[in-house]
Motif scaffolding. Structure first.
Motif, PDB file in Angstrom:
ATOM      1  N   ASP A   1      -0.998   6.469   7.249  1.00 18.30           N
ATOM      2  CA  ASP A   1      -2.459   6.367   7.139  1.00 18.30           C
ATOM      3  C   ASP A   1      -2.974   7.156   5.949  1.00 18.30           C
ATOM      4  OD1 ASP A   1      -2.921   4.639   9.194  1.00 18.30           O
ATOM      5  OD2 ASP A   1      -3.275   6.196  10.697  1.00 18.30           O
ATOM      6  N   ARG A   2      -2.455   8.377   5.831  1.00 17.04           N
ATOM      7  CA  ARG A   2      -2.879   9.198   4.693  1.00 17.04           C
ATOM      8  C   ARG A   2      -2.512   8.535   3.376  1.00 17.04           C
ATOM      9  NH1 ARG A   2      -1.123  13.718   7.772  1.00 17.04           N
ATOM     10  NH2 ARG A   2       0.929  13.563   6.801  1.00 17.04           N
ATOM     11  N   ALA A   3      -1.304   7.983   3.353  1.00 15.83           N
ATOM     12  CA  ALA A   3      -0.831   7.351   2.127  1.00 15.83           C
ATOM     13  C   ALA A   3      -1.691   6.134   1.774  1.00 15.83           C
ATOM     14  CB  ALA A   3       0.630   6.950   2.270  1.00 15.83           C
ATOM     15  N   VAL A   4      -2.033   5.360   2.790  1.00 10.16           N
ATOM     16  CA  VAL A   4      -2.835   4.168   2.530  1.00 10.16           C
ATOM     17  C   VAL A   4      -4.219   4.565   2.029  1.00 10.16           C
ATOM     18  CG1 VAL A   4      -3.992   2.205   3.618  1.00 10.16           C
ATOM     19  CG2 VAL A   4      -1.593   2.681   4.133  1.00 10.16           C
TER      20      VAL A   4
ATOM     21  N   ASP B   1       0.819  -1.210   0.000  1.00 10.61           N
ATOM     22  CA  ASP B   1       0.000   0.000   0.000  1.00 10.61           C
ATOM     23  C   ASP B   1       0.850   1.255   0.000  1.00 10.61           C
ATOM     24  OD1 ASP B   1      -2.544  -0.990  -0.109  1.00 10.61           O
ATOM     25  OD2 ASP B   1      -2.692  -1.283   2.050  1.00 10.61           O
ATOM     26  N   VAL B   2       2.023   1.148   0.631  1.00  8.97           N
ATOM     27  CA  VAL B   2       2.857   2.332   0.785  1.00  8.97           C
ATOM     28  C   VAL B   2       4.306   1.897   0.993  1.00  8.97           C
ATOM     29  CG1 VAL B   2       2.166   2.391   3.211  1.00  8.97           C
ATOM     30  CG2 VAL B   2       3.271   4.380   2.258  1.00  8.97           C
ATOM     31  N   VAL B   3       5.230   2.720   0.500  1.00 11.10           N
ATOM     32  CA  VAL B   3       6.656   2.452   0.716  1.00 11.10           C
ATOM     33  C   VAL B   3       7.215   3.576   1.587  1.00 11.10           C
ATOM     34  CG1 VAL B   3       8.928   2.243  -0.369  1.00 11.10           C
ATOM     35  CG2 VAL B   3       6.910   1.292  -1.516  1.00 11.10           C
ATOM     36  N   VAL B   4       7.909   3.189   2.650  1.00 12.38           N
ATOM     37  CA  VAL B   4       8.607   4.168   3.487  1.00 12.38           C
ATOM     38  C   VAL B   4      10.092   3.948   3.239  1.00 12.38           C
ATOM     39  CG1 VAL B   4       9.057   4.950   5.840  1.00 12.38           C
ATOM     40  CG2 VAL B   4       6.791   4.061   5.239  1.00 12.38           C
ATOM     41  N   THR B   5      10.774   4.961   2.756  1.00 14.84           N
ATOM     42  CA  THR B   5      12.181   4.741   2.456  1.00 14.84           C
ATOM     43  C   THR B   5      13.075   5.852   2.994  1.00 14.84           C
ATOM     44  OG1 THR B   5      13.842   4.451   0.701  1.00 14.84           O
ATOM     45  CG2 THR B   5      11.922   5.784   0.154  1.00 14.84           C
ATOM     46  N   ASP B   6      14.273   5.449   3.337  1.00 13.39           N
ATOM     47  CA  ASP B   6      15.303   6.386   3.739  1.00 13.39           C
ATOM     48  C   ASP B   6      15.757   7.134   2.491  1.00 13.39           C
ATOM     49  OD1 ASP B   6      17.127   7.621   5.381  1.00 13.39           O
ATOM     50  OD2 ASP B   6      18.675   6.115   5.047  1.00 13.39           O
ATOM     51  N   LEU B   7      16.239   8.335   2.701  1.00 10.40           N
ATOM     52  CA  LEU B   7      16.684   9.136   1.562  1.00 10.40           C
ATOM     53  C   LEU B   7      18.131   8.813   1.196  1.00 10.40           C
ATOM     54  CD1 LEU B   7      15.643  11.574  -0.185  1.00 10.40           C
ATOM     55  CD2 LEU B   7      16.913  13.020   1.369  1.00 10.40           C
TER      56      LEU B   7
ATOM     57  N   ALA C   1      -7.675  18.453   1.885  1.00 17.69           N
ATOM     58  CA  ALA C   1      -7.836  17.052   1.563  1.00 17.69           C
ATOM     59  C   ALA C   1      -6.555  16.322   1.832  1.00 17.69           C
ATOM     60  CB  ALA C   1      -8.191  16.913   0.095  1.00 17.69           C
ATOM     61  N   LEU C   2      -6.623  15.051   1.904  1.00 15.41           N
ATOM     62  CA  LEU C   2      -5.410  14.274   1.918  1.00 15.41           C
ATOM     63  C   LEU C   2      -4.868  14.248   0.508  1.00 15.41           C
ATOM     64  CD1 LEU C   2      -7.458  11.213   2.525  1.00 15.41           C
ATOM     65  CD2 LEU C   2      -6.251  11.560   0.397  1.00 15.41           C
ATOM     66  N   PRO C   3      -3.620  14.237   0.196  1.00 16.85           N
ATOM     67  CA  PRO C   3      -2.555  14.206   1.169  1.00 16.85           C
ATOM     68  C   PRO C   3      -2.125  15.610   1.586  1.00 16.85           C
ATOM     69  CG  PRO C   3      -1.640  14.028  -1.015  1.00 16.85           C
ATOM     70  CD  PRO C   3      -3.124  14.217  -1.173  1.00 16.85           C
ATOM     71  N   THR C   4      -1.887  15.776   2.869  1.00 19.18           N
ATOM     72  CA  THR C   4      -1.306  17.037   3.300  1.00 19.18           C
ATOM     73  C   THR C   4       0.160  16.771   3.551  1.00 19.18           C
ATOM     74  OG1 THR C   4      -2.008  16.402   5.472  1.00 19.18           O
ATOM     75  CG2 THR C   4      -3.335  18.059   4.376  1.00 19.18           C
ATOM     76  N   ALA C   5       0.915  16.875   2.505  1.00 17.30           N
ATOM     77  CA  ALA C   5       2.337  16.594   2.614  1.00 17.30           C
ATOM     78  C   ALA C   5       2.983  17.634   3.519  1.00 17.30           C
ATOM     79  CB  ALA C   5       2.955  16.647   1.235  1.00 17.30           C
ATOM     80  N   THR C   6       3.835  17.173   4.367  1.00 20.86           N
ATOM     81  CA  THR C   6       4.427  18.109   5.309  1.00 20.86           C
ATOM     82  C   THR C   6       5.920  17.930   5.387  1.00 20.86           C
ATOM     83  OG1 THR C   6       3.897  16.486   6.963  1.00 20.86           O
ATOM     84  CG2 THR C   6       2.455  18.388   6.830  1.00 20.86           C
TER      85      THR C   6
ATOM     86  N   LEU D   1       7.112   9.167  15.599  1.00 23.85           N
ATOM     87  CA  LEU D   1       6.346   7.999  15.159  1.00 23.85           C
ATOM     88  C   LEU D   1       4.881   8.301  14.902  1.00 23.85           C
ATOM     89  CD1 LEU D   1       8.237   5.372  17.203  1.00 23.85           C
ATOM     90  CD2 LEU D   1       7.880   5.290  14.736  1.00 23.85           C
ATOM     91  N   ASP D   2       4.321   9.193  15.700  1.00 20.79           N
ATOM     92  CA  ASP D   2       2.917   9.545  15.465  1.00 20.79           C
ATOM     93  C   ASP D   2       2.765  10.218  14.110  1.00 20.79           C
ATOM     94  OD1 ASP D   2       2.119   8.468  17.824  1.00 20.79           O
ATOM     95  OD2 ASP D   2       2.309  10.352  18.950  1.00 20.79           O
ATOM     96  N   ALA D   3       3.723  11.087  13.797  1.00 20.93           N
ATOM     97  CA  ALA D   3       3.679  11.770  12.498  1.00 20.93           C
ATOM     98  C   ALA D   3       3.839  10.762  11.368  1.00 20.93           C
ATOM     99  CB  ALA D   3       4.778  12.824  12.418  1.00 20.93           C
ATOM    100  N   LEU D   4       4.723   9.779  11.601  1.00 17.80           N
ATOM    101  CA  LEU D   4       4.941   8.770  10.569  1.00 17.80           C
ATOM    102  C   LEU D   4       3.681   7.939  10.351  1.00 17.80           C
ATOM    103  CD1 LEU D   4       6.808   7.328   8.588  1.00 17.80           C
ATOM    104  CD2 LEU D   4       7.531   5.843  10.461  1.00 17.80           C
ATOM    105  N   VAL D   5       3.072   7.523  11.465  1.00 19.55           N
ATOM    106  CA  VAL D   5       1.848   6.728  11.343  1.00 19.55           C
ATOM    107  C   VAL D   5       0.763   7.543  10.637  1.00 19.55           C
ATOM    108  CG1 VAL D   5      -0.048   5.707  12.665  1.00 19.55           C
ATOM    109  CG2 VAL D   5       2.324   5.185  13.270  1.00 19.55           C
ATOM    110  N   ALA D   6       0.682   8.827  10.979  1.00 15.86           N
ATOM    111  CA  ALA D   6      -0.316   9.678  10.319  1.00 15.86           C
ATOM    112  C   ALA D   6      -0.039   9.754   8.819  1.00 15.86           C
ATOM    113  CB  ALA D   6      -0.307  11.082  10.937  1.00 15.86           C
ATOM    114  N   ALA D   7       1.228   9.906   8.462  1.00 14.15           N
ATOM    115  CA  ALA D   7       1.585   9.982   7.047  1.00 14.15           C
ATOM    116  C   ALA D   7       1.260   8.674   6.334  1.00 14.15           C
ATOM    117  CB  ALA D   7       3.067  10.320   6.892  1.00 14.15           C
TER     118      ALA D   7
END
Ligand SMILES: Nc1ncnc2c1ncn2[C@@H]1O[C@H](COP(=O)(O)OP(=O)(O)O)[C@@H](O)[C@H]1O
Lengths: 113, 457
Positions: free
Chosen positions: B111-114, B44-50, B388-393, B103-109
């Motif tokens: 969730d939005r991504a999913v 559903d989503v990829v989280v990657t290091d830069l 709306a989602l996504p609110t990229a931050t 972590l909360d911000a990550l989980v929120a991101a």
């Protein structure tokens, strides 16, 4: 109480304050990986493999913070700087600090488990 | 979810943290292998290091986006700089967080991504299936309130009683009236008239007809709606606007089933079903003596309430897709659907003008767009502004601003650096000049500065 013990206790307290549950569970692994880092760094120093040293320094800077070990983060950063300046002496010093950390905190982690 | 970080410790820690929060992440320390695994695995989503060896997170993101355009990528970086934010933006990262991530911000991101991903999939499925969409007499809607409405219309159609259709303007009241007629046993005509659109002096003749010489322009006898709709249905929109002087005549037509054309002394029998509609509260008009109570009770045998578009959930997307297909056909434009972020805005907007407004917005967008799927840029400012989602931050402690704002700032900076030379600025930014014009124009039309500065939570 020896100086080493007191430092160990202090480090332990600092850790407990900032480390998450998940990080605590992974701690033995984390320490084992640092032991591997020491071996890798020694080999890289012998071969002048600055890229590997830079990578490990960079990773230590990142994972040190996340696992609740600011001193690891700090030595990682110093290592990165020494690599950039191609200062083998400076890198060796950080490796020695890492070994010292392993002897002090690493041993504690192992007995606490 | 796939987590990519070449530092095994970080990868495992993130994995453990997210597992503890109910996710089921896969881990990958090699970006090349991560890319390969996406060929065979659904995530559903990829989280990657830069910052990674072999392939940077930016490059990985770029490759993922080109291979799987709807797969959102969240980038993590140790350096929360403007430059890395812009790099993330340019490769269309879904979101961007400083490392170590809160972590909360990550989980929120995540969730939005999913959610974004699910919406994207929904939009794709929509694009494939609206042609075969089953509608009830052209009424599109799968939401619970619309299903209920359609059921009610089906039941009421067979009964010959007067129906009043209530709902905001543009909700499809006339469509409902037509459906009532089509589904009834009445084989006569369906005729519609908007009481507010016709001067009061002409309304009576329009409704009941007139005889030759009834007034100056009456050169011949002319049948009114009631006669033309013999055996059929009359739809009177905005019935609340019907003048008090005409109300008794309408009441008579309903009660006695007879009308008298203007200027005639002869009464004509009529056989029509009357469906009326209003977007005002007729009961209140009755209280205020602007509407006759006896007529109101006559009209209001059965009431059908059409819900506003904002209460119909995903129907917005069904309707949008339908409008896109129709507009694309009419304008002979190669537009097939919506992008996910465009869909998200359409869902977030409140649609005060309901389906009519949506249809207008889509028509305009189909006419203007340069892509085969409508983008946020194709929407009018008011709809675009719907949060709306996504609110990229950009989650850097002292610089918590949405990614869009980072982009604006960066564009402004480049524009200043090039002395306003748009061709050069576009080159530096790696976008084509038109995009830059549009972005610049947006900035002006939005007012100088976006005011909201959001946190990363
Ligand atoms: N559920 C729906 N499905 C398809 N088209 C709709 C729907 N609701 C409204 N429309 C379209 O939106 C426009 C406005 O509807 P209309 O019946 O004139 O609204 P109202 O009479 O409530 O002002 C019309 O073109 C109508 O065909």
């Amino acid at each position: 109480m020896s100086t080493d013990d007191r430092d160990g206790a202090k480090a332990g307290a600092a850790i407990a304050a900032t480390r998450t549950r998940a990080a605590t569970d992974l701690l033995p692994k984390y320490v084992a990986h640092r032991e591997r880092d020491v071996a890798t760094l020694r080999a890289a120093l012998a071969q002048g493999d600055f890229e590997t040293m830079a990578r490990i320094g960079h990773n230590l800077r990142g994972n040190g913070v996340s696992y609740g070990f600011p001193e690891i983060a700090a030595l990682g950063e110093a290592m990165e700087q020494a690599v950039t300046a191609r200062q083998a002496r400076g890198i060796e010093a950080q490796v020695a600090l890492l070994e010292e950390w392993l002897a002090r905190v690493g041993a504690r982690v192992r007995t606490e488990r | 979810m796939l987590i990519v970080d070449d530092d095994l410790d970080m990868c495992e820690l993130l994995g453990a943290e997210l597992t503890a929060r109910g996710f089921d992440p896969s881990l990958e320390t090699d970006p090349g292998r991560a890319l390969d695994s996406l060929r065979s695995r659904h995530v559903d989503v990829v989280v990657t290091d830069l910052w990674m060896r072999g392939m940077s997170g930016v490059e990985l993101c770029e490759r993922i986006v080109s291979m799987h355009p709807e797969l959102p990528v969240v980038l993590l970086t140790a350096h929360g700089t403007l430059e890395s934010a812009v790099a993330a933006l340019r490769v269309h990262a879904f979101d961007f967080l400083a490392k170590p991530p809160d972590l909360d911000a990550l989980v929120a991101a995540i969730d939005r991504a999913v959610r974004h991903r699910r919406l994207a999939e929904e939009v794709r499925v929509l694009g494939e299936s609206t042609d075969a969409l089953e509608t009830f007499e052209g009424i599109i809607g799968a939401s619970p309130p619309m299903r209920e409405l359609v059921q009610l219309v089906g039941r009421v159609a067979a009964v010959d009683a007067a129906v009043i259709v209530r709902g905001e303007s543009g909700t499809g009241k006339e469509l409902v009236a037509r459906a009532l007629h089509e589904r009834s046993r009445r084989r006569g005509a369906f005729v519609a008239l908007n009481c507010a659109a016709i001067p009061e002096s002409m309304l009576e003749a329009d409704l009941f007809g007139h005889v030759k010489g009834a007034f100056t322009d009456a050169r011949a006898d002319r049948a009114g709606l009631f006669e033309r709709a013999r055996g059929g249905t009359i739809f009177l929109d905005e019935i609340g606007e019907l003048d008090l002087s005409l109300q008794p005549k309408l009441l008579r037509a309903l009660q006695e089933r007879v009308i008298r054309p203007v200027g005639s002394d002869r009464e004509i029998e009529v056989d029509v079903r009357l469906v009326t509609a209003t977007n005002v509260d007729l009961a209140r008009a009755v209280e205020q003596h602007a509407f006759r109570a006896d007529l109101y009770y006559r009209l209001n045998v059965i009431e059908i309430v059409v819900p506003p578009l904002r209460e119909r959930g995903r129907d917005v997307l069904l309707l949008a897709q339908h409008c896109i297909e129709r507009a694309a056909r009419e304008m002979e434009r190669d537009v097939v659907g919506l992008t996910a972020s465009c869909a998200a805005r359409l869902m977030a907007y409140s649609w005060p003008g309901n389906v009519r407004e949506l249809a207008n917005v889509i028509e305009r967008a189909v006419a203007l767009t340069r892509s085969s799927r409508l983008t946020v840029d194709d929407l009018p400012a008011a709809v675009r502004a719907a949060s709306a989602l996504p609110t990229a931050t950009l989650a850097v402690a002292e610089d918590l601003v949405p990614l869009e704002e980072v982009e604006r700032r960066y564009i402004r900076r480049v524009m200043a650096a090039t002395g306003g030379n748009k061709t050069l600025a576009a080159q530096i930014l790696g976008v084509d000049r038109r995009t830059l014009y549009r972005k610049n124009w947006e900035e002006r039309s939005d007012g100088a500065q976006p005011s909201s500065v959001k946190g990363a939570s």
